[in-house]
Design an enzyme around this catalytic site. Structure first.
Site, PDB file in Angstrom:
ATOM      1  N   LYS A  82       2.653  -3.168   6.699  1.00  0.00           N
ATOM      2  CA  LYS A  82       2.921  -3.462   5.291  1.00  0.00           C
ATOM      3  C   LYS A  82       4.413  -3.359   4.987  1.00  0.00           C
ATOM      4  O   LYS A  82       4.977  -4.198   4.265  1.00  0.00           O
ATOM      5  CB  LYS A  82       2.126  -2.507   4.397  1.00  0.00           C
ATOM      6  CG  LYS A  82       0.646  -2.821   4.291  1.00  0.00           C
ATOM      7  CD  LYS A  82       0.404  -4.127   3.560  1.00  0.00           C
ATOM      8  CE  LYS A  82      -1.070  -4.368   3.285  1.00  0.00           C
ATOM      9  NZ  LYS A  82      -1.306  -5.667   2.582  1.00  0.00           N
ATOM     10  N   SER A 105       0.828  -1.210   0.000  1.00  0.00           N
ATOM     11  CA  SER A 105       0.000   0.000   0.000  1.00  0.00           C
ATOM     12  C   SER A 105       0.856   1.251   0.000  1.00  0.00           C
ATOM     13  O   SER A 105       1.997   1.251   0.500  1.00  0.00           O
ATOM     14  CB  SER A 105      -0.889  -0.011   1.253  1.00  0.00           C
ATOM     15  OG  SER A 105      -1.498   1.238   1.482  1.00  0.00           O
ATOM     16  N   TYR A 127      -1.111   0.404   9.964  1.00  0.00           N
ATOM     17  CA  TYR A 127      -1.294  -0.381   8.738  1.00  0.00           C
ATOM     18  C   TYR A 127      -0.070  -0.244   7.833  1.00  0.00           C
ATOM     19  O   TYR A 127       0.478  -1.234   7.354  1.00  0.00           O
ATOM     20  CB  TYR A 127      -2.551   0.103   8.018  1.00  0.00           C
ATOM     21  CG  TYR A 127      -2.846  -0.582   6.709  1.00  0.00           C
ATOM     22  CD1 TYR A 127      -3.226  -1.913   6.674  1.00  0.00           C
ATOM     23  CD2 TYR A 127      -2.789   0.123   5.504  1.00  0.00           C
ATOM     24  CE1 TYR A 127      -3.524  -2.543   5.471  1.00  0.00           C
ATOM     25  CE2 TYR A 127      -3.084  -0.489   4.306  1.00  0.00           C
ATOM     26  CZ  TYR A 127      -3.451  -1.824   4.287  1.00  0.00           C
ATOM     27  OH  TYR A 127      -3.739  -2.432   3.099  1.00  0.00           O
TER      28      TYR A 127
END
Length: 334
Positions: free
Chosen positions: A153, A125, A149
């Site tokens: 990642k 992402s 998040y």
């Protein structure tokens, strides 16, 4: 020769689209699919597929994905995860799913007796970026995430690069733009509103925009890095076919092509396609947490490297994407 492909997260929206695209891929006929997720996935119609409900944080259940009647997969699409807002609100669960389970999957991919390293395609992402950034993101831009998040990642990316360096897997890390317009119910992602402010009004339903407090709000000039679902799926299929030697020697990260549009651009495209009455269904309720997270994401990338590998970009900005989605809504209502 048939291919066996494992897709984790196959019960999700993007995972189910990948399964359908792999089944329909004319360059890889006779593909056998192993579709796994915490909820039982649905196999594409007419496909040769095993559907498996599995807890991907459990080593034994991950191991079982490599010992099915289909044998060892030659490609793994690692697409499962806890989305951005969910990771921010539950740090422990986010790390367990977005980091620990990826390592379990890498270890199983490494440990099987395959004739050559298995392709390991990972959906990352743009949330890996944050903090002060240059105006344009290039392959040399250092990733410093500003969310749980994005941090998870990036941790997974580093592991995949290391396993690739050692020759244990053939990693392909795809940093996705924000995908819009996503069909279906809103996801537990900070970016969910980016699709919601188009999807819901086109279906006659109210939507909430958490950036700005009105259509005239200056916060709506916040730029976003976007790609359509159709282009994203095409690129994820292409990722499997690119020869390993074409990637950079020191990293397998590729920022997939996208385009820049503001939230206001989105809403203006909505008006052009569906009229001002659709815009009236968008309610503005400014949320500082969402605004902080979204504002930390970069909005302009240099597509040169990705395009040189054969990946493709959307053309025409938001309006054709909104029109395609409107057509899909009309078609589903018939």
């Amino acid at each position: 020769m048939s291919s066996t492909i494992l897709v984790t997260g196959a019960g999700g929206w993007l995972g189910s689209l990948i399964a359908e695209a792999l089944h329909s891929d004319p360059t890889a006929p006779n593909t056998r699919l192993i579709l796994a997720d915490v909820v039982k996935p649905k196999a594409p119609a007419g496909s040769n597929a095993l559907v498996i409900q599995a807890d991907l944080t459990d080593r034994a259940q991950v191991n079982a994905l490599f010992t099915t009647s289909f044998g060892i997969p030659n490609t793994v699409y690692c697409m499962h995860g806890i989305m951005s807002r969910g990771s921010e609100e539950n740090f422990e669960l986010g790390i367990k799913v977005n980091v620990d389970s990826v390592r379990l999957l890498l270890e199983e991919t490494r440990s099987v007796n395959a004739p050559k390293p298995i392709k390991f395609i990972f959906t990352s992402s743009l949330a890996v970026y944050g903090g002060p950034l240059r105006d344009i993101i290039t392959p040399e831009t250092i990733a410093v995430p500003q969310s749980s998040y994005g941090t998870a990642k990036l941790m997974a990316e580093i592991m995949i690069n290391e396993y690739t360096r050692r020759g244990w897997v053939d990693g392909r890390i795809m940093r996705l733009p924000t995908i819009t317009v996503r069909p279906g119910p809103p996801a537990a992602a900070t970016s969910a509103f980016i699709s919601g402010i188009i999807r819901e009004p086109l279906s006659g339903v109210e939507a909430t925009c958490p950036i700005g407090d009105s259509y005239e709000s200056p916060e709506l000039s916040l730029p976003l890095w976007l790609a359509s679902p159709e282009t994203t799926i095409k690129n994820l299929i292409l990722a499997r076919h690119i020869p390993a030697e074409r990637f950079m020697a020191h990293t397998r990260v590729v920022c997939l092509p996208g385009f820049t549009a503001t939230i206001k651009d989105e809403l203006e495209a909505l008006v052009k396609v569906a009229g001002k009455e659709a815009l009236q269904l968008v309610k503005f309720v400014d949320d500082p947490v969402s605004r902080r997270i979204v504002s930390s994401w970069p909005s302009v990338f240099d597509n040169t490297y990705a395009l040189s590998l054969g990946f493709v970009a959307d053309e025409g900005g938001m309006e054709p994407i909104v029109r395609r989605f409107q057509q899909s809504v009309v078609k589903s209502d018939r």
